[in-house]
Motif scaffolding. Structure first.
Motif, PDB file in Angstrom:
ATOM      1  N   TRP A  23       0.864  -1.179   0.000  1.00  0.00           N
ATOM      2  CA  TRP A  23       0.000   0.000   0.000  1.00  0.00           C
ATOM      3  C   TRP A  23       0.905   1.235   0.000  1.00  0.00           C
ATOM      4  N   GLU A  24       0.397   2.327  -0.550  1.00  0.00           N
ATOM      5  CA  GLU A  24       1.160   3.571  -0.548  1.00  0.00           C
ATOM      6  C   GLU A  24       0.277   4.696  -0.026  1.00  0.00           C
ATOM      7  N   TRP A  25       0.825   5.462   0.921  1.00  0.00           N
ATOM      8  CA  TRP A  25       0.056   6.516   1.581  1.00  0.00           C
ATOM      9  C   TRP A  25       0.799   7.846   1.465  1.00  0.00           C
ATOM     10  N   ASP A  26       0.031   8.923   1.341  1.00  0.00           N
ATOM     11  CA  ASP A  26       0.592  10.270   1.231  1.00  0.00           C
ATOM     12  C   ASP A  26       0.509  10.977   2.578  1.00  0.00           C
ATOM     13  N   VAL A  27       1.657  11.423   3.077  1.00  0.00           N
ATOM     14  CA  VAL A  27       1.677  12.153   4.353  1.00  0.00           C
ATOM     15  C   VAL A  27       1.129  13.560   4.121  1.00  0.00           C
ATOM     16  N   VAL A  28       0.010  13.860   4.762  1.00  0.00           N
ATOM     17  CA  VAL A  28      -0.623  15.172   4.583  1.00  0.00           C
ATOM     18  C   VAL A  28      -0.638  15.974   5.885  1.00  0.00           C
ATOM     19  N   GLY A  29      -0.148  15.382   6.972  1.00  0.00           N
ATOM     20  CA  GLY A  29      -0.147  16.113   8.229  1.00  0.00           C
ATOM     21  C   GLY A  29       0.726  15.435   9.277  1.00  0.00           C
ATOM     22  N   ILE A  30       1.191  16.231  10.213  1.00  0.00           N
ATOM     23  CA  ILE A  30       1.971  15.734  11.351  1.00  0.00           C
ATOM     24  C   ILE A  30       1.320  16.273  12.624  1.00  0.00           C
ATOM     25  N   PHE A  31       0.875  15.365  13.479  1.00  0.00           N
ATOM     26  CA  PHE A  31       0.146  15.806  14.666  1.00  0.00           C
ATOM     27  C   PHE A  31       1.018  15.718  15.917  1.00  0.00           C
ATOM     28  N   ASP A  32       0.657  16.533  16.899  1.00  0.00           N
ATOM     29  CA  ASP A  32       1.348  16.574  18.184  1.00  0.00           C
ATOM     30  C   ASP A  32       0.380  16.195  19.290  1.00  0.00           C
ATOM     31  N   GLY A  33       0.934  15.912  20.474  1.00  0.00           N
ATOM     32  CA  GLY A  33       0.115  15.655  21.640  1.00  0.00           C
ATOM     33  C   GLY A  33      -0.118  16.930  22.421  1.00  0.00           C
ATOM     34  N   GLN A  34      -1.185  16.959  23.186  1.00  0.00           N
ATOM     35  CA  GLN A  34      -1.513  18.170  23.935  1.00  0.00           C
ATOM     36  C   GLN A  34      -0.557  18.417  25.107  1.00  0.00           C
ATOM     37  N   ASP A  35       0.136  17.379  25.566  1.00  0.00           N
ATOM     38  CA  ASP A  35       1.088  17.529  26.662  1.00  0.00           C
ATOM     39  C   ASP A  35       2.197  16.492  26.480  1.00  0.00           C
ATOM     40  N   ASP A  36       3.090  16.429  27.454  1.00  0.00           N
ATOM     41  CA  ASP A  36       4.242  15.527  27.326  1.00  0.00           C
ATOM     42  C   ASP A  36       3.830  14.060  27.256  1.00  0.00           C
ATOM     43  N   ASP A  37       2.802  13.674  28.026  1.00  0.00           N
ATOM     44  CA  ASP A  37       2.335  12.285  27.992  1.00  0.00           C
ATOM     45  C   ASP A  37       1.867  11.899  26.600  1.00  0.00           C
ATOM     46  N   TRP A  38       1.037  12.737  26.022  1.00  0.00           N
ATOM     47  CA  TRP A  38       0.513  12.427  24.683  1.00  0.00           C
ATOM     48  C   TRP A  38       1.601  12.564  23.621  1.00  0.00           C
ATOM     49  N   GLN A  39       2.461  13.549  23.787  1.00  0.00           N
ATOM     50  CA  GLN A  39       3.550  13.700  22.819  1.00  0.00           C
ATOM     51  C   GLN A  39       4.460  12.483  22.838  1.00  0.00           C
ATOM     52  N   GLY A  40       4.659  11.916  24.011  1.00  0.00           N
ATOM     53  CA  GLY A  40       5.484  10.724  24.127  1.00  0.00           C
ATOM     54  C   GLY A  40       4.901   9.518  23.438  1.00  0.00           C
ATOM     55  N   ARG A  41       3.617   9.564  23.147  1.00  0.00           N
ATOM     56  CA  ARG A  41       2.948   8.430  22.502  1.00  0.00           C
ATOM     57  C   ARG A  41       2.558   8.729  21.049  1.00  0.00           C
ATOM     58  N   SER A  42       3.208   9.725  20.487  1.00  0.00           N
ATOM     59  CA  SER A  42       2.875  10.111  19.109  1.00  0.00           C
ATOM     60  C   SER A  42       3.711   9.355  18.082  1.00  0.00           C
ATOM     61  N   SER A  43       3.961   8.089  18.364  1.00  0.00           N
ATOM     62  CA  SER A  43       4.733   7.253  17.429  1.00  0.00           C
ATOM     63  C   SER A  43       3.799   6.342  16.644  1.00  0.00           C
ATOM     64  N   LEU A  44       2.762   6.914  16.051  1.00  0.00           N
ATOM     65  CA  LEU A  44       1.819   6.118  15.291  1.00  0.00           C
ATOM     66  C   LEU A  44       1.333   6.889  14.078  1.00  0.00           C
ATOM     67  N   MET A  45       0.617   6.194  13.220  1.00  0.00           N
ATOM     68  CA  MET A  45       0.131   6.765  11.965  1.00  0.00           C
ATOM     69  C   MET A  45      -1.348   6.451  11.811  1.00  0.00           C
ATOM     70  N   TYR A  46      -2.091   7.431  11.303  1.00  0.00           N
ATOM     71  CA  TYR A  46      -3.504   7.240  10.992  1.00  0.00           C
ATOM     72  C   TYR A  46      -3.699   7.328   9.477  1.00  0.00           C
ATOM     73  N   LEU A  47      -4.488   6.409   8.942  1.00  0.00           N
ATOM     74  CA  LEU A  47      -4.731   6.299   7.506  1.00  0.00           C
ATOM     75  C   LEU A  47      -6.190   6.606   7.200  1.00  0.00           C
ATOM     76  N   ASN A  48      -6.440   7.123   6.006  1.00  0.00           N
ATOM     77  CA  ASN A  48      -7.813   7.442   5.609  1.00  0.00           C
ATOM     78  C   ASN A  48      -8.597   6.154   5.374  1.00  0.00           C
ATOM     79  N   PHE A  49      -9.644   5.943   6.174  1.00  0.00           N
ATOM     80  CA  PHE A  49     -10.396   4.693   6.138  1.00  0.00           C
ATOM     81  C   PHE A  49     -11.093   4.472   4.798  1.00  0.00           C
TER      82      PHE A  49
END
Length: 385
Positions: A168-194
């Motif tokens: 599969w091939e996906w186009d990166v259209v955005g980079i998201f951040d977490g609202q705080d350090d806890d969420w930022q620390g868990r931002s090692s994932l990718m969301y795909l258009n369903f």
């Protein structure tokens, strides 16, 4: 403090034996710190999530998809504020070692349900309108150098395209951040258009792995969860709904009870260390019986002699334990990097547990040699009896 040089000198009475004992303690506490850090990671992954979200999965297993036709029925339940759906994609990037979590989602529904993820409005719009669009977490982008406009090839070990390919091939259209350090620390994932994913997969169209239900009032979560499951009771698509925290814990325990595994390993390690260091202390006291007799002759009371032996055991455990915990901090960072940037860290809670363990271990290995030194009779000791 005035007796510290005496304790220090006693500790280095046999340098080779001290070094070997210290190495054992260092490795034991390094393992303690690392395993407890992993244990905290699994549990904190459940603790930090939003209290106002529920996860609905198939009653049999989360691997069994639920039809999207359930969506409006879940939304109609009083107290439900927003419903999103998600399907684990299971893709490998370039190399089998480059695995990170990817989920196929409806863009708007996901970001409404997870306001903790911060994505600029223009990138959100691009995610909605781009069929092959994907957004990546900041930590993931930093690890692989992803940037907006990149094409990311993923080889799914679960889903094939309609032509039978796993590529599969996906186009990166955005980079998201977490609202705080806890969420930022868990931002090692990718969301795909369903939409694109569902349209092009070979099987399972019209189904999703889980529903994420955001509730208006967290105090009503239990009642809403029960209402969802009751609505689909005795149907072909029976559900199991629970808080996001409980669901995350259940997901982690698919590979076993992490806490129990950690406790069993550490129990075996420290039982062995107790025997090794206990024998070391006993032997050290036996070798220095004449020295203790001299101390008593010079006016040291039984209590002071007992305290000196216990202080020596404490110094030994603290020295090995602190070095081991410091090494565990470095090892945790390395493990986090291997796990795709997972926030593995030796936190303050782990340090407190380690210090308590050092104190208990010092008492356990020092009490019997200390009592032997206390009961020592000067005449017998000097006579070699």
């Amino acid at each position: 403090m005035r007796y510290l040089p005496l304790v220090w000198a006693s500790l280095f009475h046999k340098k080779t034996r001290l070094i070997l004992t210290l190495l054992s303690l260092i490795m034991a506490f390094m393992l303690f710190g690392l395993l407890q850090a992993v244990n905290v990671l699994f549990n904190s992954g459940a603790d930090f999530v939003g209290a106002n979200r529920l996860i609905t999965q198939a009653k049999v297993s989360f691997t069994q998809p639920l039809p999207l036709s359930l969506l409006p029925r879940i939304e109609s339940i009083p107290g439900v504020a927003r419903v999103a759906y998600s399907q684990f994609f299971g893709g490998i990037y370039q190399d089998e070692r480059n695995f990170f979590a990817q989920f196929a989602v409806d863009p708007d529904r996901l970001l409404d349900s997870y306001p903790e993820w911060k994505l600029p409005p223009d990138q959100r719009e691009a995610f909605v309108r781009t069929k092959t669009g994907a957004i990546v977490g900041r930590k993931l982008a930093e690890k692989f150098g992803f940037k907006i406009g990149d094409k990311v090839p993923l080889k799914s070990f679960i889903f094939t395209t309609k032509d039978g390919s796993r590529a599969w091939e996906w186009d990166v259209v955005g980079i998201f951040d977490g609202q705080d350090d806890d969420w930022q620390g868990r931002s090692s994932l990718m969301y795909l258009n369903f939409g694109y994913f569902d349209e092009n997969r070979q099987f399972g169209q019209g189904g999703a792995g889980v529903y994420i239900v955001r509730v208006a009032d967290p105090n009503q979560s239990e009642a809403i969860a029960k209402a969802i499951d009751t609505q689909f009771e005795n149907s072909p698509d029976e559900t199991k709904t629970q808080t996001e925290k409980d669901w995350n814990l259940g997901f982690a325990r698919q590979i076993g009870d992490i806490g129990l595994i950690v406790t069993a390993i550490l129990g075996a390690v420290f039982f062995t260390i107790l025997l090794v260091t206990g024998n070391t202390m006993s032997q050290a006291v036996r070798e220095r019986i004449p020295e203790f007799a001299v101390l008593k002759t010079l006016g040291f009371s039984d209590g002071k002699v007992t305290a000196l032996v216990l202080a020596e055991a404490l110094a030994l455990c603290l020295l090995g334990g602190v070095i081991g915990m410091v090494l565990a901090m470095g090892a945790a960072k390395g493990l986090g990097a291997v796990l795709g940037g997972a926030p593995v860290a030796v936190q303050g809670k782990v340090w407190i547990e380690a210090l308590v363990t050092m104190l208990l271990l010092a008492f356990a290995i020092g009490i019997f040699p200390a009592l032997r030194a206390r009961r020592l009779q000067i005449v017998d000791a000097l006579a070699g009896r």
